[in-house]
Motif scaffolding. Sequence first.
Motif, mmCIF file in Angstrom:
data_model
loop_
_atom_site.group_PDB
_atom_site.id
_atom_site.type_symbol
_atom_site.label_atom_id
_atom_site.label_comp_id
_atom_site.label_asym_id
_atom_site.label_seq_id
_atom_site.Cartn_x
_atom_site.Cartn_y
_atom_site.Cartn_z
ATOM 1 N N ALA A 53 0.837 -1.206 0.000
ATOM 2 C CA ALA A 53 0.000 0.000 0.000
ATOM 3 C C ALA A 53 0.870 1.254 0.000
ATOM 4 O O ALA A 53 0.584 2.213 -0.732
ATOM 5 N N ILE A 75 -9.087 0.574 5.156
ATOM 6 C CA ILE A 75 -10.043 1.224 4.249
ATOM 7 C C ILE A 75 -11.472 1.018 4.734
ATOM 8 O O ILE A 75 -12.293 1.940 4.707
ATOM 9 N N ARG A 95 -4.339 6.330 2.494
ATOM 10 C CA ARG A 95 -3.336 6.837 1.553
ATOM 11 C C ARG A 95 -2.612 8.051 2.120
ATOM 12 O O ARG A 95 -1.381 8.143 2.041
ATOM 13 N N ALA A 112 -10.279 4.835 1.943
ATOM 14 C CA ALA A 112 -9.006 4.737 1.215
ATOM 15 C C ALA A 112 -8.203 6.027 1.302
ATOM 16 O O ALA A 112 -6.972 5.998 1.427
ATOM 17 N N THR A 169 1.024 3.606 -3.309
ATOM 18 C CA THR A 169 0.445 4.938 -3.090
ATOM 19 C C THR A 169 1.434 6.026 -3.491
ATOM 20 O O THR A 169 1.052 7.023 -4.112
ATOM 21 N N MET A 215 -7.883 0.738 -3.391
ATOM 22 C CA MET A 215 -6.937 1.770 -2.956
ATOM 23 C C MET A 215 -6.881 2.945 -3.930
ATOM 24 O O MET A 215 -6.165 3.908 -3.703
#
Length: 886
Positions: free
Chosen positions: A62, A546, A555, A551, A66, A140
């Motif tokens: 992630a 999330i 992030r 999300a 991201t 995501m």
Amino acid sequence: MSQKQTMTEMPTTYDPKAAEAKWYPYWMDGKFFEAGKRPDAEPYTIVIPPPNVTGMLHIGHALDFTLQDILIRAKRMQGYDTLWLPGTDHAGIATQTKVEQKLREEGLSRYDLGRERFLEKVWEWKDIYASTIHDQWAKMGFSLDYSRERFTLDEGLSRAVREVFVRLYEKGLIYRGKKIINWDPAARTALSDIEVEHKEVNGHLYHLQYPLKNGSGFITVATTRPETMLGDTAVAVHPEDERYKHLIGEMIVLPIIGREIPIIGDEYVEKEFGSGAVKITPAHDPNDFEVGLRHQLPQIVVMDESGTMNAEAGPYNGLDRAECRKRIVADMQASGVCIKIEDHVHQVGHSERSGAVVEPYLSTQWFVDMKPLADAAIEAQKNGKGVNFVPDRFDKTYLQWIENVRDWCISRQLWWGHRIPAWYCDACGAMHVAREDQSACSACGSESLRQDEDVLDTWFSSALWPFSTLGWPDQTEDLQRFYPTNVLVTGYDIIYFWVARMIFTAIEFTDGIPFKDVLMHGLVRDENGKKMSKSLGNGVDPLDVIEQYGADAMRYMISTSSTPGLDLRFRWERVEQARNFANKIWNASRFALMNLEGISAADIDISVKLGTADRWILHRLNATVADVTRLIDAYDFGETGRVLYNFIWDDLCDWYIEFAKLSLYGQDAGAKRATQSVLAYVLDRTQRLIHPFMPFISEEIWQHLPHEGETITLAPWPVYDAAFEAPDAVAEMELLMEMIRSVRNIRAEVNVPMSKKIELQVKPSGANEAAILARNEEFIVRFCGTSQLTISLDLTAPDKAMTAIVTGAEMYLPLAGLIDIAQEIARLEKEIQHLESEVQRVEKKLGNEGFVAKAPAKVIEEEKAKMADYAEKRDKVSARIAELRG
């Protein structure tokens, strides 16, 4: 969704799930992320580090993805022709291990199925987890170009792998040979050096006496692995060691086995270490292997591929290597061969995938001769044609490894992967390496050909990822346009596994580096700094984050908590703070939209006469645009987050929107329309700036704002505009904000609520300050909560009043009956202490010859101005204390 949405459509609270469910399909349907639609624009490319099809994505993925999405979204808005190419990795040993574990649960092995049926099972596994990864990417919000998605076993990538293998073989850089390699006895396959994790283990050092054949005595050796002594073919001493020089050439009788082995002299032996004599086991130790080659010693393998002792182990044939160690030590103790056992802490290699203790093992494998490839990469890095590591300290890490690289063992005894393109003729013994499958021997014509059973190390295909995914070896349009790529974002833990290999492979096959920058990030650890793992139960599933917070919150938290090259700690409270930040943006936007009813994008006009607050917020927006753009380009996402947070939370929400209410609710139609334009403009640009970090909420808000275009993902990135520079408005607002803060602080200190009106007397420092205050009386009255406001250059400080000294004015709050004079004096004395400490701090700084010599003149002048300001405030506070005491 370019049609105008009304205020009634915007809920009172932000619902992340609803926004995420709505906008990702909209982006996909619009094909907004597909590259190649801006043929005249400069390309910007990132190829995703392909996740393994071994399971779910974790929080480390992630973070990695991201950061890439932030860069791609920002560059797309800046007008680049962006390509973020997705894909997954077949992950050889890792995936095969997972499938074999699943089969074991059913009571089966891969051998029960056979190669073809087993591979069908692995492909089924791949399809399931590739689909799962797709779903996670979508949740995501990643802006990937799925039209170009690749898999490392795709037909095109397989062709590239064969091309590279054959070219390196034809060049003499790939060879087949018998060498000591790292062997995983659990997975029954070779491993490369960097697939071995070295762990500190509490073991033992066994001292063994080997008898001389002539009966004149013994020679003592020490080993951590007594089971390998069954494969000893010599004992080595240093040729200049006076203790043993006379024994070189003598024979020893190997205990238990009874085989006669020589004493040899070799400079590899360290005279000062241990007894100065070492056992040589060429088939089970890489250093011993080299000694054995120099002295033409036999190579005796004493265990099989599963780590079980074989016939060469004599009485221990059939025992597991661990059980053999116990038995042989007991036997040698009983016979007097083992004379001492010491506790010994040492590093033991473990398979990165299976966890088994790695066995140095003599085996016939395929290798890449690394030196010529490494030399080219080293030269490129040192002559300025290499990659730019961020942080730059990883340049040294990379060079240290590649300068000392060993030949790479690329064959794996697996079924899942790229099969080695080599065929053996059973009729004449010839070997053929070819790009295409072979059906007949080119040497003798026989059709009795069989392909090599082994597959290639998964990193062999991954090393080609930046260019094989774009169509190499064909000169495709995508390869010509999007290669070399711009940046690789990856963890520092695979700089050897993957980054280095991509670099030297690209230099060999594309005559240049595969990416300009390499952004190295750290690991995501738990809140206590521990590495996340299943065994500790401290891992975090990004989908759980999330589900709870959305999300955007995940992030924003994970990206702005990162610093290039450093690990970060995952803290749930920081996710909650990010969610609160999203809610703050939402609420500010709802307020604005309630006051923008009926206004379209064409109605926005910020060229009209603007008020001080309007000009100030445009100035602050301008500075934020410049800072955010610069910081994203520098990969400083943590500082970017701080700048965005401060602007949105403090400048926009806490100050400007409050100031804007006076115009919005006032009677001056021109001022109202100007503020509406500024509010709409600033909110629009704010959503664009936050969009790379928080794509869903920014799209949702932007679609409600007056706008043009289909999606914020394609909205132009804000740019710095010198016309927005307004230092006079900044000075004016800073005076007003400092006054408001000071009055509110005093109110809080003496517990006077804002609902209770107060009298405020202000003495400006000069005519300019007086003019500023005069034209902003409305703001002062509103935000200081005054019943009576006096502004005068000739003001005399009243008795029994609270005092606040700001840059540009003195303020007095007559609060008779609400204030204790003694308490006020005590408060001012504390303020004097603070101001005096600031004066001394700056004086010390300016008295530092090193600072004065190195600092720019502008910085020194700023420090002098600070000191004068602190001193002036200190003197005024001191005078006020004297007045109160008088």
